[in-house]
Design a protein around this motif. Structure first.
Motif, mmCIF file in Angstrom:
data_model
loop_
_atom_site.group_PDB
_atom_site.id
_atom_site.type_symbol
_atom_site.label_atom_id
_atom_site.label_comp_id
_atom_site.label_asym_id
_atom_site.label_seq_id
_atom_site.Cartn_x
_atom_site.Cartn_y
_atom_site.Cartn_z
ATOM 1 N N MET A 220 0.844 -1.183 0.000
ATOM 2 C CA MET A 220 0.000 0.000 0.000
ATOM 3 C C MET A 220 0.884 1.239 0.000
ATOM 4 S SD MET A 220 -2.772 1.405 2.743
ATOM 5 C CE MET A 220 -1.687 2.486 3.617
ATOM 6 N N ILE A 221 0.427 2.260 -0.715
ATOM 7 C CA ILE A 221 1.090 3.565 -0.722
ATOM 8 C C ILE A 221 0.070 4.574 -0.228
ATOM 9 C CG2 ILE A 221 2.192 5.320 -2.153
ATOM 10 C CD1 ILE A 221 2.869 3.028 -4.139
ATOM 11 N N ASN A 222 0.452 5.404 0.718
ATOM 12 C CA ASN A 222 -0.455 6.395 1.297
ATOM 13 C C ASN A 222 0.221 7.760 1.235
ATOM 14 O OD1 ASN A 222 -2.377 7.769 2.726
ATOM 15 N ND2 ASN A 222 -1.990 6.756 4.666
ATOM 16 N N THR A 223 -0.376 8.717 0.527
ATOM 17 C CA THR A 223 0.177 10.065 0.436
ATOM 18 C C THR A 223 -0.916 11.094 0.733
ATOM 19 O OG1 THR A 223 -0.279 10.228 -1.932
ATOM 20 C CG2 THR A 223 1.888 9.429 -1.312
ATOM 21 N N SER A 224 -0.501 12.292 1.059
ATOM 22 C CA SER A 224 -1.430 13.393 1.309
ATOM 23 C C SER A 224 -0.898 14.654 0.645
ATOM 24 C CB SER A 224 -1.577 13.629 2.816
ATOM 25 O OG SER A 224 -2.343 14.792 3.045
ATOM 26 N N LEU A 225 -1.758 15.351 -0.078
ATOM 27 C CA LEU A 225 -1.330 16.596 -0.735
ATOM 28 C C LEU A 225 -0.689 17.569 0.244
ATOM 29 C CD1 LEU A 225 -4.255 17.311 -3.223
ATOM 30 C CD2 LEU A 225 -1.887 16.815 -3.801
ATOM 31 N N GLN A 226 -1.210 17.625 1.462
ATOM 32 C CA GLN A 226 -0.695 18.577 2.446
ATOM 33 C C GLN A 226 0.766 18.311 2.810
ATOM 34 O OE1 GLN A 226 -3.771 16.831 3.632
ATOM 35 N NE2 GLN A 226 -5.109 18.450 4.340
ATOM 36 N N ASP A 227 1.220 17.077 2.667
ATOM 37 C CA ASP A 227 2.575 16.715 3.071
ATOM 38 C C ASP A 227 3.581 16.747 1.926
ATOM 39 O OD1 ASP A 227 1.519 16.220 5.598
ATOM 40 O OD2 ASP A 227 1.198 14.087 5.171
#
Length: 111
Positions: free
Chosen positions: A1-8
């Motif tokens: 799984m890959i988890n990203t957030s625009l804020q980071d």
């Protein structure tokens, strides 16, 4: 799984116009066939110059703002909710013709 957030994510320049900023959520190699999954922000008047890809398709989804995309010299509106798929070899150019920021979420697929 890959988890990203625009804020980071850090802002990067778009290759077709370094003044346009993007955040890359997924990069080439993260998933099979995916070249990138990104969000770009165009200030009013900004243009990603005409270009074509010989090794990938590209899909754009309009999140906010308005503009036009020119595909093989034909112009199509970019309005919130629109989805545009660009085939291999199609010459395309994105222009923010609106008075507010144009926000596009897009991805590329290798063929």
């Amino acid at each position: 799984m890959i988890n990203t957030s625009l804020q980071d994510l850090p802002e990067e320049s778009v290759s077709h116009n370094p003044e346009i900023k993007k955040k890359v959520m997924l990069r080439f190699g993260d998933l099979p066939h995916l070249t990138n999954f990104s969000q770009a922000r165009f200030a009013p008047g900004q243009t990603a110059s005409a270009h074509a890809h010989q090794d990938m398709c590209e899909v754009f989804f309009v999140e906010h703002g308005s503009g036009v995309i020119r595909v093989n010299n034909q112009e199509y509106p970019l309005l919130p909710g629109n989805c545009i798929a660009i085939e291999v070899g199609e010459v395309h150019e994105v222009v923010n013709t609106g008075s507010t920021e144009l926000v596009l979420t897009y991805f590329g697929l290798r063929v």
